[in-house]
Write an enzyme that holds these catalytic residues in place. Sequence first.
Site, PDB file in Angstrom:
ATOM      1  N   ILE A 189      46.710  41.165  33.160  1.00  0.00           N
ATOM      2  CA  ILE A 189      47.222  39.848  33.564  1.00  0.00           C
ATOM      3  C   ILE A 189      47.750  39.114  32.323  1.00  0.00           C
ATOM      4  O   ILE A 189      48.757  38.417  32.394  1.00  0.00           O
ATOM      5  CB  ILE A 189      46.093  39.011  34.232  1.00  0.00           C
ATOM      6  CG1 ILE A 189      45.435  39.789  35.391  1.00  0.00           C
ATOM      7  CG2 ILE A 189      46.630  37.661  34.702  1.00  0.00           C
ATOM      8  CD1 ILE A 189      46.338  40.145  36.535  1.00  0.00           C
ATOM      9  N   GLY A 190      47.063  39.312  31.219  1.00  0.00           N
ATOM     10  CA  GLY A 190      47.525  38.671  29.984  1.00  0.00           C
ATOM     11  C   GLY A 190      47.190  37.193  29.936  1.00  0.00           C
ATOM     12  O   GLY A 190      47.960  36.394  29.401  1.00  0.00           O
ATOM     13  N   CYS A 197      38.279  40.061  26.199  1.00  0.00           N
ATOM     14  CA  CYS A 197      39.461  40.410  26.998  1.00  0.00           C
ATOM     15  C   CYS A 197      40.178  41.597  26.363  1.00  0.00           C
ATOM     16  O   CYS A 197      40.581  41.524  25.203  1.00  0.00           O
ATOM     17  CB  CYS A 197      40.416  39.227  27.102  1.00  0.00           C
ATOM     18  SG  CYS A 197      41.946  39.704  27.941  1.00  0.00           S
ATOM     19  N   GLY A 257      35.984  47.505  38.869  1.00  0.00           N
ATOM     20  CA  GLY A 257      35.708  48.085  40.184  1.00  0.00           C
ATOM     21  C   GLY A 257      34.538  49.055  40.159  1.00  0.00           C
ATOM     22  O   GLY A 257      33.871  49.217  39.128  1.00  0.00           O
ATOM     23  N   GLY A 261      33.814  40.439  41.319  1.00  0.00           N
ATOM     24  CA  GLY A 261      35.181  40.270  40.853  1.00  0.00           C
ATOM     25  C   GLY A 261      36.171  41.026  41.697  1.00  0.00           C
ATOM     26  O   GLY A 261      36.672  40.531  42.716  1.00  0.00           O
ATOM     27  N   THR A 262      36.434  42.268  41.324  1.00  0.00           N
ATOM     28  CA  THR A 262      37.473  43.070  41.955  1.00  0.00           C
ATOM     29  C   THR A 262      37.318  43.143  43.481  1.00  0.00           C
ATOM     30  O   THR A 262      38.318  43.147  44.208  1.00  0.00           O
ATOM     31  CB  THR A 262      37.431  44.495  41.354  1.00  0.00           C
ATOM     32  OG1 THR A 262      37.531  44.366  39.933  1.00  0.00           O
ATOM     33  CG2 THR A 262      38.568  45.352  41.854  1.00  0.00           C
TER      34      THR A 262
HETATM   35  O1  RRO Z   1      43.863  38.043  31.797  1.00  0.00           O
HETATM   36  C1  RRO Z   1      43.573  39.234  31.608  1.00  0.00           C
HETATM   37  O2  RRO Z   1      44.429  40.120  31.434  1.00  0.00           O
HETATM   38  C2  RRO Z   1      42.159  39.665  31.552  1.00  0.00           C
HETATM   39  C3  RRO Z   1      41.154  38.973  30.916  1.00  0.00           C
HETATM   40 BR1  RRO Z   1      41.419  37.284  30.168  1.00  0.00          BR
HETATM   41  C4  RRO Z   1      39.854  39.522  30.798  1.00  0.00           C
HETATM   42  O3  RRO Z   1      38.917  38.959  30.227  1.00  0.00           O
HETATM   43  N1  RRO Z   1      39.643  40.731  31.337  1.00  0.00           N
HETATM   44  C5  RRO Z   1      40.627  41.419  31.977  1.00  0.00           C
HETATM   45  O4  RRO Z   1      40.385  42.536  32.444  1.00  0.00           O
HETATM   46  N2  RRO Z   1      41.884  40.864  32.092  1.00  0.00           N
END
Ligand code: RRO
Length: 317
Positions: free
Chosen positions: A70-71, A131, A219, A267-268
């Site tokens: 996602i970034g 992250c 997951g 989460g997932t």
């Molecule tokens: O936003 C992301 O890409 C992201 C974050 Br901040 C994180 O802590 N863990 C992840 O898997 N994606």
Amino acid sequence: MRLEQTLFGVEFQNPILLAAGTCGFGEELGGVLNLGALGGIVTKSVTLEPRTGNAAPRVVEAGDAMLNSIGLANPGLERVLEEKLPWMKEHLADIRIFVSVAGHTPEEFWRIVEGLERAGGFLGYELNLSCPNDTRRGGLPFALDCEALREVVVGARQLTQRPLLVKLAPNVPDIGPVAEAAEEAGADGITLLNTMPGLIINLESKCAALGAGSGGLSGPALRAVGVHAVHRARACTTVPLVGVGGVTGTGDALQYLLAGASLVQIGTATFADPRAAQRVVAGIASYGERTGLESVTDLIGAYRAEGDAVSAHGGRL
Ligand code: RRO
């Protein structure tokens, strides 16, 4: 069975929270599940400036798992203060909210905590030191380096009396010393674990399936890694632990509790079934009734490790 427990000086009505990055700031999910029925939520990680995130595609399925990059897409500190926190204060007053905080440098973490301190509408912070998609300039995520982790947490600790969770990464040789470092630096609780770095290659194009290249794996494939990390951290620390990774059903959450987590994040699973977390809360309640337990706290850490092999680093595996 009583699902409530007191942690960080406040009551959680049950042990199930939505994980960071999977529920935004609550608004988007309000129409499909009753957030008020959960123990709480952790917001999308907040950075100083707004971020638009990484190139698409940002999410791909990977068998028993999901890969994301996602970034850190988020509206940034100022809009969180102006829009998101007031909304949460008005609509989610009965549940416990942690704001996830992310930055490239220790100073960025501290400036965000300082900025959020003047606001209401949340209980505490989850410092996202792990992250996999936003490694600090030329360096590794803070949670892969105990000294770097310590610096961020010690500084944040001086800025707030609110509960401070620290979120760790799975890709370390032994999570025990990392969890210890977080506790020594002043964490009130430890969240285990963030996603695992991963890569999927498209055979047609020979390019990465994700726009950004590699990403973070989450997951069911990650569940045993998370449960093991909680068990290992339980042996090395005394603060409450928060388990996350691969929880889709009641039995998965129970494993985290048995391993020693006081709270469990989902989460997932929410992407496939937005009501997964509510289902798990109900499932834990009926498990308690069936087994005649008085309180969910009777489950926490009740894993019987007597028969475990002893690992090379002296702890139980
Ligand atoms: O936003 C992301 O890409 C992201 C974050 Br901040 C994180 O802590 N863990 C992840 O898997 N994606």
